[in-house]
Design a protein around this motif. Structure first.
Motif, PDB file in Angstrom:
ATOM      1  N   ALA A 271      -5.848  25.529  22.587  1.00  0.00           N
ATOM      2  CA  ALA A 271      -5.561  25.060  23.947  1.00  0.00           C
ATOM      3  C   ALA A 271      -4.393  25.836  24.550  1.00  0.00           C
ATOM      4  O   ALA A 271      -3.390  26.070  23.896  1.00  0.00           O
TER       5      ALA A 271
ATOM      6  N   THR B 268      -4.102  23.703  28.994  1.00  0.00           N
ATOM      7  CA  THR B 268      -3.172  23.123  28.024  1.00  0.00           C
ATOM      8  C   THR B 268      -3.367  21.624  27.826  1.00  0.00           C
ATOM      9  O   THR B 268      -2.900  21.081  26.840  1.00  0.00           O
ATOM     10  N   THR B 269      -4.027  20.957  28.752  1.00  0.00           N
ATOM     11  CA  THR B 269      -4.032  19.488  28.708  1.00  0.00           C
ATOM     12  C   THR B 269      -5.144  18.939  27.817  1.00  0.00           C
ATOM     13  O   THR B 269      -6.171  19.577  27.599  1.00  0.00           O
ATOM     14  N   VAL B 270      -4.925  17.723  27.346  1.00  0.00           N
ATOM     15  CA  VAL B 270      -5.902  17.046  26.486  1.00  0.00           C
ATOM     16  C   VAL B 270      -7.201  16.807  27.249  1.00  0.00           C
ATOM     17  O   VAL B 270      -8.293  17.114  26.751  1.00  0.00           O
ATOM     18  N   ALA B 271      -7.088  16.283  28.454  1.00  0.00           N
ATOM     19  CA  ALA B 271      -8.297  15.979  29.228  1.00  0.00           C
ATOM     20  C   ALA B 271      -9.055  17.267  29.578  1.00  0.00           C
ATOM     21  O   ALA B 271     -10.285  17.324  29.504  1.00  0.00           O
TER      22      ALA B 271
ATOM     23  N   SER C  87      -3.272  23.202  19.252  1.00  0.00           N
ATOM     24  CA  SER C  87      -2.310  23.511  20.309  1.00  0.00           C
ATOM     25  C   SER C  87      -1.704  24.879  20.015  1.00  0.00           C
ATOM     26  O   SER C  87      -2.061  25.528  19.040  1.00  0.00           O
ATOM     27  N   MET C  88      -0.803  25.330  20.856  1.00  0.00           N
ATOM     28  CA  MET C  88      -0.163  26.604  20.572  1.00  0.00           C
ATOM     29  C   MET C  88       1.329  26.531  20.851  1.00  0.00           C
ATOM     30  O   MET C  88       1.794  25.693  21.620  1.00  0.00           O
TER      31      MET C  88
ATOM     32  N   THR D  57      -0.691  26.107  16.631  1.00  0.00           N
ATOM     33  CA  THR D  57       0.075  25.071  15.936  1.00  0.00           C
ATOM     34  C   THR D  57      -0.884  23.950  15.558  1.00  0.00           C
ATOM     35  O   THR D  57      -1.884  23.721  16.245  1.00  0.00           O
TER      36      THR D  57
ATOM     37  N   PRO E  94       0.566  16.295  18.189  1.00  0.00           N
ATOM     38  CA  PRO E  94      -0.078  15.098  18.753  1.00  0.00           C
ATOM     39  C   PRO E  94      -1.223  15.384  19.717  1.00  0.00           C
ATOM     40  O   PRO E  94      -2.172  14.606  19.785  1.00  0.00           O
ATOM     41  N   GLU E  95      -1.155  16.494  20.429  1.00  0.00           N
ATOM     42  CA  GLU E  95      -2.158  16.724  21.475  1.00  0.00           C
ATOM     43  C   GLU E  95      -3.563  16.955  20.904  1.00  0.00           C
ATOM     44  O   GLU E  95      -4.541  16.358  21.390  1.00  0.00           O
TER      45      GLU E  95
ATOM     46  N   LEU F 139      -5.121  13.724  19.949  1.00  0.00           N
ATOM     47  CA  LEU F 139      -5.707  13.001  21.086  1.00  0.00           C
ATOM     48  C   LEU F 139      -7.060  13.601  21.468  1.00  0.00           C
ATOM     49  O   LEU F 139      -8.013  12.874  21.764  1.00  0.00           O
TER      50      LEU F 139
ATOM     51  N   TYR G  85      -9.657  12.229  19.072  1.00  0.00           N
ATOM     52  CA  TYR G  85     -10.065  10.848  19.364  1.00  0.00           C
ATOM     53  C   TYR G  85     -11.000  10.784  20.583  1.00  0.00           C
ATOM     54  O   TYR G  85     -11.990  10.062  20.580  1.00  0.00           O
TER      55      TYR G  85
ATOM     56  N   PHE H  85       2.459  11.614  21.263  1.00  0.00           N
ATOM     57  CA  PHE H  85       1.174  10.946  21.026  1.00  0.00           C
ATOM     58  C   PHE H  85       1.089   9.638  21.802  1.00  0.00           C
ATOM     59  O   PHE H  85       0.067   9.324  22.417  1.00  0.00           O
TER      60      PHE H  85
ATOM     61  N   VAL I 167      -3.456  10.065  26.883  1.00  0.00           N
ATOM     62  CA  VAL I 167      -4.143  11.125  27.609  1.00  0.00           C
ATOM     63  C   VAL I 167      -3.832  11.024  29.102  1.00  0.00           C
ATOM     64  O   VAL I 167      -4.058   9.989  29.720  1.00  0.00           O
ATOM     65  N   ASP I 168      -3.327  12.091  29.644  1.00  0.00           N
ATOM     66  CA  ASP I 168      -3.022  12.166  31.077  1.00  0.00           C
ATOM     67  C   ASP I 168      -4.318  12.439  31.846  1.00  0.00           C
ATOM     68  O   ASP I 168      -4.908  13.512  31.716  1.00  0.00           O
TER      69      ASP I 168
ATOM     70  N   GLY J 257      -3.867  16.641  34.727  1.00  0.00           N
ATOM     71  CA  GLY J 257      -4.321  16.439  33.354  1.00  0.00           C
ATOM     72  C   GLY J 257      -5.790  16.796  33.180  1.00  0.00           C
ATOM     73  O   GLY J 257      -6.161  17.450  32.207  1.00  0.00           O
TER      74      GLY J 257
ATOM     75  N   ALA K  78       3.613  21.097  27.754  1.00  0.00           N
ATOM     76  CA  ALA K  78       2.223  20.834  27.365  1.00  0.00           C
ATOM     77  C   ALA K  78       2.124  20.284  25.952  1.00  0.00           C
ATOM     78  O   ALA K  78       1.357  19.365  25.690  1.00  0.00           O
ATOM     79  N   PHE K  79       2.883  20.841  25.042  1.00  0.00           N
ATOM     80  CA  PHE K  79       2.736  20.481  23.629  1.00  0.00           C
ATOM     81  C   PHE K  79       4.081  20.097  23.040  1.00  0.00           C
ATOM     82  O   PHE K  79       5.107  20.691  23.360  1.00  0.00           O
TER      83      PHE K  79
ATOM     84  N   ASN L  91       5.567  28.289  12.772  1.00  0.00           N
ATOM     85  CA  ASN L  91       4.215  28.657  13.194  1.00  0.00           C
ATOM     86  C   ASN L  91       4.053  30.162  13.328  1.00  0.00           C
ATOM     87  O   ASN L  91       3.058  30.635  13.856  1.00  0.00           O
TER      88      ASN L  91
END
Lengths: 514, 514
Positions: free
Chosen positions: A267, A273-276, A310-311, A319, A323-324, A327, A330, B409, B413-414, B419, B447-448, B456
């Protein structure tokens, strides 16, 4: 590691005896984990609908590049809007194709039927790490992997009661020619283990070789009926499926064999970059890939895959255990449930170079969502180091031990009368310890997961035994395991035919390293 | 650790700028975690009712020993059936007492109001480990803790943006007399930090000293109004509350200060081996203790505590990070929610002697349930080694870094337009990386989660920097932190009064080591 000073069990008859027998049964080796808990949800249904809606918008308006003429023709014929290599899917088309024919769960058969695995539903299947060019052990350090390392890891996975699957490219045997090493890899899985395994995907020809070898091992007609191969097809994110992967996927799908259609995303580099944003793009890519597989062969088993990390925004390095991506896992597990197909993700991922505290923290932080999110097929359960560049012997042992703990967790809370232990509490009374109580004696053997590598001794005892850390203990463990390895029996005629087939195939074209 | 070769941010104005500002705000130091997810449930409502029913059966039929005449008198007056030291509670009595007056959540105030913590609801508060006689660091090895170590850990917790609380006995200062060390411990928390802290419980007199010192620090009338002390009261399981703990609890409750009423259970020794049995007994013990606190002072803040570990059935040693105590935690967190009081449990627990892979795996395996189960107050978040016998400097740094990851965490989620990143995906297109996209540039800074101790980097870079493992990097980190420590400002008059009070108190009775 310790002397037997604790309570010793006595078997009692009647209900207590049957209960005890049942506890032993569940503590024994099982072919896969059966989860008893509802998966953890981090988004509401509305949130998931939004992700799905956005994924359809991408499929409809941006589309996905399929860099393979056959795939383009197939998708065009099915009603997709094809413009050069770009394929746009009318809203809902990819989803409908998948839901129409993809199985909600399926069995991957092993040559030993006791090792057949169920993929989907409440089952979770653990496979070793995949794809590392390097291997590492405590004494030898980091070096390129060889076919001997490959065979060692197949043996270790075979020997672990907590890994259900032999995996695929458990490490790259870089001492063998690139265009033939798949033959030795598949041969090792077939011969040194009797657990299910994965096929080669680095070229459609190598996928075909895998299928042919499976026909030798399982019988030619068996593949039409049963899934015996499960293979990893990665998207070239963002929004691209390339010719090699599509070609290999087609070979397996035509043979009715299972595919993990997996966007591989760092990501920030291959997705927003975002989870969504990352989940939306992954869903779009996976839907497109799975839909194509269903067009090649309706009903071929297909698994929604996600690999997301993630990075480091300082260095650009990937990385893990952050946490991202947890998510992301999930959310996508929930998306797969809503779609109705099995889900592959997770694993004991880490960026650490060695099996230290970073490695374990990061690995646990991915394995927890893996199980709690309800992942069905887990690649990289054991051995992964250094962002997947290295397969570690000690890490393998430590991770496999953790895999064992998950078997105990997934069974959940025993609410039987024995589990409630009300009589035990009532008859014990205030201030009296339970070490010698009948309930403890009847249950102690299977009461708690027993780690094979954790040291729970006193400091003094630990010091007396050399002050060894977890990596040092794991080093002794894998050497002990390999020393005791014996191959599973194999039918002599099959063994001979397989050997001949591989020899003939190897002789039929020159070695090459591309 | 790495050079800045990644993308660099640019602030844009308008909505994007506000969004960016908001992201920065949430990434900044917060006084506690606010969880956005529904806690994970491992039992159905029916299962929880069964546990509750059984706990009431124990309270009613077996009862709890209260080894304190005042407590027995109080409980008898309230309607409990008292026989010698045994107190039997009519079914539902303890629960009703707790539910009638115990607050569902409360604020523990710090001398710096920015550090006030909310305990209960969707808040999670992280405190350091508690109670170790030994300390350990990479260079000095394992040794008895001193007041200097104690002060160091107070400083480290103060300096960590991810620990919300200064804790209590962060290690035992064994170089000070047993009957006076509480004065120096409380003094250190008050002076070297401005985060909330815990009081002494080893004797009712020491609890009184803590209350008096709090009156000096916060003002005498403040305690009637506000909770400024939170103290740990352990049950003597099974089914016993002893005189020391009850005496200390009474002192704090009378002063309207908060208590963690915590059965401390090594399952198999102090409770049955099973998850349901252990949760049932813990619930019964905690209910009895909390009910007593509510009788002493209705409305005094009380927290349902649980410390539960499994044990090695070979050696009898306690084991941590195993699946069974994780299940206990999930079940009891649910019981606390149903009861309507905050819950204390969890932490970065391990039996490992050193901060190795075992330590991290076990710690993560408890911290994951801690957050996902919805624990409100987390003792032992950082530093715990060797079953609590040792407080580790490097472990502290590694654990605190993980505590940081949980902040990310817990935000979840945004799903804002930023997001969702739909525009970013739409405008980026297949095959194009996101490293330079406007969306990445606008978001990359937050972002992370950025670990301060994970490495890393590439293998080559890591090797060049000395091939240091996580423990070695953490060693450098805590030394750097302590070197940069500056105490928070304190009112001069209060400082003087506190100093005089402690000196006077120390001079008023002879040193003793009991």
């Amino acid at each position: 590691m310790s002397t037997d000073t604790g309570p010793r069990g006595r078997r009692s008859g009647g209900a207590e005896g049957r209960r005890s027998a049942r506890l032993h049964a569940v503590a024994e080796k099982v072919p896969f984990i059966t989860r008893t808990m509802t998966p953890l949800e981090v988004l509401s249904a509305e949130g998931l609908e939004l992700i799905e809606h956005n994924a359809e918008t991408i499929l409809e308006q941006v589309g996905i590049d399929f860099r393979d003429p056959d795939a383009l023709a197939t998708l065009k014929a099915a009603g997709a809007d094809v413009d050069g290599e770009r394929v746009r899917f009318p809203r809902g088309m990819a989803r409908s194709l998948v839901q129409a024919t993809a199985p909600g769960e399926f069995v991957q058969h092993a040559r030993n039927p006791a090792n057949d695995v169920r993929i989907g539903g409440d089952a979770t299947v653990f496979a070793p790490a995949y794809g590392s060019p390097f291997v590492r052990d405590l004494e030898g350090g980091r070096r390129y992997g060889t076919i001997e390392d490959f065979r060692n890891f197949v043996k270790l996975a075979y020997l672990s009661p907590y890994l259900h699957h032999s995996g695929g490219t458990v490490c790259e045997p870089v001492d063998l020619p690139v265009n033939k090493r798949h033959l030795d890899m598949v041969d090792a899985h077939m011969r040194l283990s009797d657990k299910p395994f994965m096929g080669s995907v680095t070229h459609p020809d190598r996928a075909r070789d895998t299928v042919e070898m499976a026909r030798v091992l399982f019988g030619a007609d068996r593949l039409e009926r049963d899934c015996v191969l499960l293979s990893l097809i990665n998207a070239n994110s963002p929004l691209v499926w390339d010719a090699t992967m599509l070609g290999a996927a087609r070979v397996y799908a035509e043979a009715n064999q299972a595919l993990l259609m997996t966007p591989f995303i760092l990501a920030g580099a291959m997705s927003p970059t975002t989870v969504a944003g990352t989940t939306t793009q992954t869903l779009a890519e996976a839907l497109a890939g799975m839909a194509y597989v269903q067009l090649v062969r309706p009903g071929a088993p297909v698994v929604f895959g996600s690999f997301a990390s993630s990075m480091s925004m300082q260095s650009g390095a990937p990385t893990f255990g952050t946490p991202e991506p947890a998510l992301v896992l999930y959310v996508l597990a929930a998306c797969a449930r809503r779609l109705g197909v099995p889900f592959r993700s997770g694993g004991a991922l880490t960026a650490s170079k060695v099996p230290d505290a970073q490695a374990a923290y990061e690995s646990a932080n991915t394995m927890q969502p893996t199980l709690l999110g309800g992942v069905h097929f887990v690649l990289h359960t054991a051995g992964w180091l250094e962002g997947g560049l290295t397969m570690g012997y000690e890490k393998f042992v430590l991770d496999a031990d953790q895999a064992g703990a998950w078997h105990a967790f997934a069974r959940g809370v025993d609410l039987s009368p024995n589990g409630q232990a009300l009589d035990a509490i009532m008859s014990n009374g205030p201030g009296q310890h339970y070490l010698g109580s009948a309930h403890t004696l009847a249950n102690f053997e299977t009461a708690f997961y027993r780690s094979s590598v954790a040291d729970n001794n006193s400091f003094e005892q630990w010091e007396l035994e050399g002050s060894r850390d977890a990596a040092a203990r794991a080093s002794a463990a894998w050497r002990r395991m390999l020393a005791g390895y014996e191959p599973p029996p194999i039918d002599e005629a099959v063994d001979e035919e397989l050997r001949e087939w591989v020899q003939r195939r190897k002789a039929s074209f020159p070695d090459s390293n591309v």
